[in-house]
Write an enzyme that holds these catalytic residues in place. Structure first.
Site, mmCIF file in Angstrom:
data_model
loop_
_atom_site.group_PDB
_atom_site.id
_atom_site.type_symbol
_atom_site.label_atom_id
_atom_site.label_comp_id
_atom_site.label_asym_id
_atom_site.label_seq_id
_atom_site.Cartn_x
_atom_site.Cartn_y
_atom_site.Cartn_z
ATOM 1 N N LEU A 164 -6.014 8.755 1.540
ATOM 2 C CA LEU A 164 -5.143 7.601 1.200
ATOM 3 C C LEU A 164 -6.145 6.339 1.406
ATOM 4 C CD1 LEU A 164 -1.922 8.173 3.324
ATOM 5 C CD2 LEU A 164 -2.384 8.359 0.756
ATOM 6 N N ASP A 165 -6.063 5.322 0.566
ATOM 7 C CA ASP A 165 -6.768 4.196 0.676
ATOM 8 C C ASP A 165 -6.917 3.622 2.534
ATOM 9 O OD1 ASP A 165 -7.520 4.125 -2.005
ATOM 10 O OD2 ASP A 165 -5.923 2.656 -2.514
ATOM 11 N N LYS A 166 -7.765 2.972 2.737
ATOM 12 C CA LYS A 166 -7.701 2.684 4.018
ATOM 13 C C LYS A 166 -6.384 1.712 4.363
ATOM 14 C CE LYS A 166 -9.923 -1.153 6.992
ATOM 15 N NZ LYS A 166 -11.349 -2.370 6.829
ATOM 16 N N THR A 168 -3.504 1.867 3.084
ATOM 17 C CA THR A 168 -2.033 2.469 2.578
ATOM 18 C C THR A 168 -1.959 3.399 3.886
ATOM 19 O OG1 THR A 168 -2.817 2.599 0.201
ATOM 20 C CG2 THR A 168 -1.314 4.265 1.079
ATOM 21 N N ARG A 269 -1.776 1.410 -7.391
ATOM 22 C CA ARG A 269 -2.098 -0.002 -7.432
ATOM 23 C C ARG A 269 -2.665 -0.534 -8.761
ATOM 24 N NH1 ARG A 269 -6.691 -0.038 -2.751
ATOM 25 N NH2 ARG A 269 -6.715 -2.287 -3.085
#
Length: 338
Positions: A164-166, A168, A269
């Site tokens: 997961l993105d930082k 998120t 996104r």
């Protein structure tokens, strides 16, 4: 079948004088002796080194071969493409780098939703980087996993099979064994792992309440630091599909439910921005800043997959984090996902 850790011994040495192409953070070197496992038979030397010394970059290990820092059965080996046999004994002279030190345990409070002998399911908070990378060599989820479960050091990437993105938040699965990792990677490739997200986006919703976005994603040719919807005829990229369902809206923004069919970098996104609804707080893709929200408004709230060993169906849900819940309350919205 699980593969035994191929490391036989690890002995410190005095530092050697050679260039390695990476910033050194210590002067000590380590002599590491390893036996080539059966599943690595016939593979190239440089590829084997990446698997048996994953805390070092492939570039570093290739330079190590070129510098004469690798021996095979007692003979210095300078050919990166040399094929190895099961039972070959490797000896590596390794000097610590920022990347290698990134694979150190660091205690942190991780929220474990489920665990058994094969997997963990975690609820990742926003702000936590998943895997070490330039600029984030410590304080990552990987560091926390190694502190929580030292046995994960024997599993590639400490069992991390997806990211997961930082900024998120939400659910992730981590493999505890090589057998589980291989099965989960195959499940992701076969698109049989189901990941669903909640997102808050800019402006009232446009168009149909259900939208099925099939738009390839690649590096933005105008800004290499971000991704974009691209034309595969002219720009490198990969196919990507996101199903998006409107759950509620106000003049300030909209709440949507996103279902991933592929797992491209920044997929939700990018797809939301392409529809004219960038996520709130997502400055990279044009999302407006919102008071009280210090990240993009994206939460992985539902995760479902077959157990990698037993095949039993597993499904988990994570409640909306406080920051996103407060924003919804300010809008006078509640969410109810079918």
């Amino acid at each position: 079948m699980e593969h035994a850790n191929p490391i036989i011994s690890s002995t410190p040495l005095e530092a050697a004088d050679h260039e390695d192409g990476e910033d050194l953070i210590g002067t000590g070197a380590e002599l590491r002796q390893l036996s080539v496992a059966l599943h690595l038979h016939g593979q190239r030397l440089d590829k084997v080194l990446v698997q048996v010394a994953p805390e070092f970059s492939r570039n570093y290990l290739q330079q190590l071969i070129d510098a004469g820092g690798v021996c095979v059965n007692g003979v210095q080996m300078y050919k990166q493409s040399a094929k190895l046999k099961a039972g070959d004994v490797l000896q590596l002279e390794l000097r610590p780098t920022a990347q290698s030190q990134a694979f150190a345990p660091q205690a942190m409070d991780l929220q474990v939703v489920y665990q058994d002998a094969q997997v963990y399911v975690l609820d990742k908070p926003a702000g936590l980087v998943v895997h070490p990378a330039p600029g984030n060599w410590s304080g990552t989820l990987l560091n926390g996993l190694l502190a929580m479960d030292p046995d994960l050091a024997a599993v590639p990437r400490a069992g991390i099979v997806h990211r997961l993105d930082k900024d998120t938040s939400g659910l992730m699965v981590v493999a505890r064994t090589r057998q589980a990792m291989d099965a989960l990677v195959q499940a992701i490739a076969a698109r049989s792992m189901h990941r669903q997200y909640l997102a808050l986006a800019k402006g009232p919703w446009r168009g149909k309440a259900e939208q099925y976005v099939k738009a390839p994603i690649g590096r933005d040719p105008r800004n290499r630091l971000r991704m974009a919807v691209v034309d595969l005829a002219t720009t490198p990229g990969k196919t990507a599909q996101t199903d998006i369902y409107l759950l509620g809206q106000t003049p300030q923004g909209c709440l949507v439910h996103c279902v991933l069919h592929t797992g491209r970098t920044h997929q939700i996104r990018v797809h939301m921005a392409s529809l004219g609804h960038p996520l709130l707080g997502d400055a990279v893709y044009g999302g407006p800043a919102v008071t009280g929200l210090a990240r993009q408004a994206l939460h992985a709230f539902r995760l479902a997959f077959a157990h990698p060993v037993t095949g039993a169906p597993l499904a988990f849900e994570s409640p909306l984090p406080t920051d996103l819940g407060a924003l919804l309350a300010d809008w006078g919205l509640r969410y109810n996902v079918p």
